[in-house]
Design an enzyme around this catalytic site. Structure first.
Site, PDB file in Angstrom:
ATOM      1  N   HIS A  53     -18.493  -1.935  14.971  1.00  0.00           N
ATOM      2  CA  HIS A  53     -17.142  -3.051  15.657  1.00  0.00           C
ATOM      3  C   HIS A  53     -15.728  -2.547  15.137  1.00  0.00           C
ATOM      4  O   HIS A  53     -15.667  -1.918  13.983  1.00  0.00           O
ATOM      5  CB  HIS A  53     -17.258  -4.208  14.992  1.00  0.00           C
ATOM      6  CG  HIS A  53     -18.468  -5.109  15.940  1.00  0.00           C
ATOM      7  ND1 HIS A  53     -18.460  -6.626  16.220  1.00  0.00           N
ATOM      8  CD2 HIS A  53     -19.792  -4.764  16.647  1.00  0.00           C
ATOM      9  CE1 HIS A  53     -19.639  -6.737  16.866  1.00  0.00           C
ATOM     10  NE2 HIS A  53     -20.335  -5.610  16.938  1.00  0.00           N
ATOM     11  N   GLU A  55     -13.309  -4.130  13.756  1.00  0.00           N
ATOM     12  CA  GLU A  55     -12.858  -4.679  12.486  1.00  0.00           C
ATOM     13  C   GLU A  55     -13.573  -3.710  11.169  1.00  0.00           C
ATOM     14  O   GLU A  55     -13.211  -3.323  10.354  1.00  0.00           O
ATOM     15  CB  GLU A  55     -13.274  -6.118  12.448  1.00  0.00           C
ATOM     16  CG  GLU A  55     -12.573  -6.811  13.211  1.00  0.00           C
ATOM     17  CD  GLU A  55     -13.274  -7.297  14.712  1.00  0.00           C
ATOM     18  OE1 GLU A  55     -13.168  -8.263  15.106  1.00  0.00           O
ATOM     19  OE2 GLU A  55     -14.225  -6.266  15.212  1.00  0.00           O
ATOM     20  N   CYS A  83     -16.317 -11.655  15.820  1.00  0.00           N
ATOM     21  CA  CYS A  83     -17.705 -12.123  15.885  1.00  0.00           C
ATOM     22  C   CYS A  83     -18.269 -12.660  14.303  1.00  0.00           C
ATOM     23  O   CYS A  83     -17.358 -12.597  13.139  1.00  0.00           O
ATOM     24  CB  CYS A  83     -18.545 -11.280  16.359  1.00  0.00           C
ATOM     25  SG  CYS A  83     -18.977  -9.775  15.088  1.00  0.00           S
TER      26      CYS A  83
END
Length: 160
Positions: A53, A55, A83
């Site tokens: 992801h 991040e 998330c």
């Protein structure tokens, strides 16, 4: 300043989209001088990894830049609400503040589905959603519309 860093996150999201990835981008910024310490964009399809992801990529790069896993005095700017996995990584890396663009009503953990930043962990990042929300949401909408508009493959297309 929020727009400056979010614009960079959007640029990274556009790179992800150009590679067939869901367009999410993130930057980690040091509060004291505004230096971007880490950047990332979604690479789940390319890396064949559920961990790739935006991040996570940005946090890993910032940790490497600083030579440690604690990102005290840092903020993260991300085009989509984090998330559960990314919210956990933000908490564990001790990032101070989270600024995100589009809300994620299906998996968002900074207020949409739940808010992990308010649970009794050992660190409580501050979060602010809706930063350049329209631009961030439009990127996602365009990407998923293009996916839906693609011609569907038939079973015979997969058989050699």
């Amino acid at each position: 300043m929020n727009e400056f860093y979010m614009k960079r996150a959007i640029e990274l999201a556009e790179i992800a989209a150009s590679q067939g990835e869901v367009p999410v981008g993130a930057v980690v910024v040091r509060q004291s001088d505004g230096e971007i310490l880490g950047e990332g964009y979604n690479k789940r399809e390319t890396a064949k990894s559920p961990l790739a992801h935006a991040e996570i990529e940005a946090i890993a790069q910032a940790s490497k830049t600083l030579g440690g896993w604690r990102l005290f005095g840092c903020d993260i700017y991300v085009t989509l609400e984090p998330c559960p996995m990314c919210a956990g990584a933000i908490i564990n890396s001790r990032i101070e503040s989270v600024f995100f663009g589009a809300y994620d009503k299906k998996a968002g953990c900074a207020g949409s589905v739940t808010n992990l930043f308010e649970l009794p962990f050992n660190h409580f990042p501050v979060s602010q959603g809706g930063v350049m929300e329209e631009e961030c949401a439009e990127l996602l909408s365009q990407f998923f519309k293009a996916l839906r508009d693609r011609p569907k493959k038939k079973k015979s297309d997969f058989v050699k």
